[in-house]
Structures are given as structure tokens and as C-alpha cells.
Design a protein around this motif. Structure first.
Motif, PDB file in Angstrom:
ATOM      1  N   ARG A 122       0.862   4.032  -3.042  1.00 18.03           N
ATOM      2  CA  ARG A 122       0.537   5.451  -2.805  1.00 18.03           C
ATOM      3  C   ARG A 122       1.719   6.350  -3.144  1.00 18.03           C
ATOM      4  O   ARG A 122       1.546   7.441  -3.678  1.00 18.03           O
ATOM      5  N   THR A 123       2.917   5.893  -2.864  1.00 12.22           N
ATOM      6  CA  THR A 123       4.117   6.679  -3.160  1.00 12.22           C
ATOM      7  C   THR A 123       4.286   6.848  -4.665  1.00 12.22           C
ATOM      8  O   THR A 123       4.529   7.962  -5.153  1.00 12.22           O
ATOM      9  N   GLU A 162       1.765  15.090   2.264  1.00  9.47           N
ATOM     10  CA  GLU A 162       0.635  14.453   1.563  1.00  9.47           C
ATOM     11  C   GLU A 162       0.745  12.936   1.629  1.00  9.47           C
ATOM     12  O   GLU A 162      -0.261  12.242   1.860  1.00  9.47           O
ATOM     13  N   LEU A 163       1.943  12.389   1.463  1.00  7.85           N
ATOM     14  CA  LEU A 163       2.138  10.950   1.542  1.00  7.85           C
ATOM     15  C   LEU A 163       1.813  10.434   2.946  1.00  7.85           C
ATOM     16  O   LEU A 163       1.166   9.397   3.096  1.00  7.85           O
ATOM     17  N   THR A 206      -0.275  11.689   5.091  1.00  2.27           N
ATOM     18  CA  THR A 206      -1.741  11.704   5.230  1.00  2.27           C
ATOM     19  C   THR A 206      -2.367  10.509   4.525  1.00  2.27           C
ATOM     20  O   THR A 206      -3.247   9.840   5.084  1.00  2.27           O
ATOM     21  N   GLN A 207      -1.926  10.236   3.300  1.00  2.43           N
ATOM     22  CA  GLN A 207      -2.470   9.099   2.550  1.00  2.43           C
ATOM     23  C   GLN A 207      -2.162   7.769   3.226  1.00  2.43           C
ATOM     24  O   GLN A 207      -3.011   6.866   3.268  1.00  2.43           O
ATOM     25  N   LEU A 208      -0.964   7.632   3.793  1.00  2.00           N
ATOM     26  CA  LEU A 208      -0.598   6.371   4.443  1.00  2.00           C
ATOM     27  C   LEU A 208      -1.349   6.168   5.764  1.00  2.00           C
ATOM     28  O   LEU A 208      -1.700   5.047   6.111  1.00  2.00           O
ATOM     29  N   LYS A 209      -1.621   7.241   6.474  1.00  2.00           N
ATOM     30  CA  LYS A 209      -2.418   7.132   7.700  1.00  2.00           C
ATOM     31  C   LYS A 209      -3.811   6.596   7.377  1.00  2.00           C
ATOM     32  O   LYS A 209      -4.347   5.743   8.094  1.00  2.00           O
ATOM     33  N   GLU A 210      -4.382   7.103   6.272  1.00  2.00           N
ATOM     34  CA  GLU A 210      -5.711   6.634   5.851  1.00  2.00           C
ATOM     35  C   GLU A 210      -5.650   5.196   5.342  1.00  2.00           C
ATOM     36  O   GLU A 210      -6.492   4.366   5.686  1.00  2.00           O
ATOM     37  N   ALA A 211      -4.655   4.884   4.522  1.00  2.00           N
ATOM     38  CA  ALA A 211      -4.560   3.551   3.919  1.00  2.00           C
ATOM     39  C   ALA A 211      -4.333   2.464   4.969  1.00  2.00           C
ATOM     40  O   ALA A 211      -4.882   1.369   4.865  1.00  2.00           O
ATOM     41  N   LEU A 256       1.648   9.215  -6.039  1.00  2.00           N
ATOM     42  CA  LEU A 256       1.842  10.618  -5.662  1.00  2.00           C
ATOM     43  C   LEU A 256       3.026  11.260  -6.385  1.00  2.00           C
ATOM     44  O   LEU A 256       2.946  12.402  -6.838  1.00  2.00           O
ATOM     45  N   LYS A 277       0.843  -1.215   0.000  1.00  2.00           N
ATOM     46  CA  LYS A 277       0.000   0.000   0.000  1.00  2.00           C
ATOM     47  C   LYS A 277       0.869   1.253   0.000  1.00  2.00           C
ATOM     48  O   LYS A 277       0.580   2.225  -0.699  1.00  2.00           O
TER      49      LYS A 277
END
Length: 175
Positions: free
Chosen positions: A126-127, A151-152, A154-159, A130, A122
Motif C-alpha cells: 500500500r505504501t 491516506e496511508l 486509512t488504507q492500512l486500517k482497511e487492509a 500510494l 500489505k
């Protein structure tokens, strides 16, 4: 009879003569008036400088500072989540715009609740999503790199649903 002339400053007293009051005494009230006229101006300038210094402190270092507010929010979030290990993710190469590329390695800061290593798929997905096709100027500048990192994260916290607290760049090479 001889005529005696004295050469020099006419305002000096001659021998045996009493000196008359100096003309400087007449100028004294004028100079005092000048000093009194400048005093309010100086006081106003000092007051403006003090107020300016106070405002600068308030906005730069004090409670009104945006940096202080951001630091407080970060500290509150970190104090709520107990930090665990940092899981290293192997570096990958990502294509940037105009034939450039980025070699990027990650470290995932896990929460203490995570007992085993996470699957990095994941994070890599995402990386790549982005960073792909970003310009070299954007990916290579310090401001751009920090914005992409935020931004990465934030996306990883959600994922990872809170299991990843933060992300670190362990390798960052652009060409």
C-alpha cells in the motif's frame, strides 16, 4: 499728566479691576455637545470589538472550532481502541516522479488485541502504491506528507481490518 500704557494680554485684568467671565465658559456647552455625540460611536465600536473577539474565540478555540471537532473524533476513536505495540517496518526506497526517490521507514501502531507481529507485506504494498511517482513537491512538503500519511493510515486500517490503528514515519528522506 502721564499716559500709562500696559503692554501684554488684553484679557488679563488690570490692577484693581475685576475680572470678567472667561470666554472658555461660553465654549463649554459646545464641547459637551461634542462629547455626547461621540459617546454612541464609541459604544458601538466597543460592542463590535467584543462581538468580534467572541466570534474569534468560538471559531478558533471554542466549540465551533474544526480543530476541536477533529480532536474530539480522534480521541473518541483512540478511547475505543486500546493501543498495543508499534511494529517497525524496515525502510524502503520508492521512486518518485522526475528521477527523485523517497527513503521511507514505517512504524505500525497495532491494537492491543494483536498478539504477534503482523506481516508487513500489505503495508509495504500500500505504501509503494500510494507514494510511487508522486512529485517531489508533493512528497517533500509538510502538507503533502501529512495528507499522504493520513491516506496511508486509512488504507492500512482497511487492509489489516482494524489491527493497525495508526502509522508513523520512522524514516523520511527525499532526493
Amino acid at each position: 499728566m502721564s499716559d500709562q500704557r500696559i503692554m501684554g494680554n488684553p484679557s488679563k485684568a488690570k490692577i484693581g479691576q475685576r475680572s470678567s467671565p472667561e470666554p472658555a465658559e461660553a465654549a463649554t456647552p459646545v464641547s459637551k455637545a461634542k462629547g455626547k455625540g461621540r459617546r454612541p460611536l464609541v459604544l458601538v465600536l466597543v460592542a463590535v470589538l467584543v462581538l468580534g473577539a467572541g466570534a474569534a474565540y468560538w471559531f478558533v478555540l471554542g466549540p465551533g472550532s474544526s480543530q476541536t471537532a477533529a480532536t474530539q473524533v480522534t480521541e473518541e476513536v483512540e478511547s475505543e481502541v486500546e493501543l498495543g505495540i508499534v511494529q517497525a517496518v524496515d525502510p524502503i526506497s520508492i521512486n518518485l516522479a522526475d528521477g527523485h526517490y523517497l527513503r521511507l521507514g514505517l512504524g505500525l501502531q497495532l491494537s492491543a488485541e494483536v498478539a504477534e507481529d503482523l506481516d508487513p507485506a500489505k503495508a509495504l504494498d500500500r505504501t509503494i502504491g500510494l507514494f510511487s511517482m508522486r512529485s517531489l513537491a508533493e512528497a517533500g512538503s509538510a502538507e503533502g506528507r501529512e495528507a499522504l500519511k493520513a491516506e496511508l493510515a486509512t488504507q492500512l486500517k482497511e487492509a489489516y481490518e482494524g489491527e493497525v490503528v495508526d502509522v508513523y514515519f520512522t524514516t523520511y528522506v527525499t532526493q
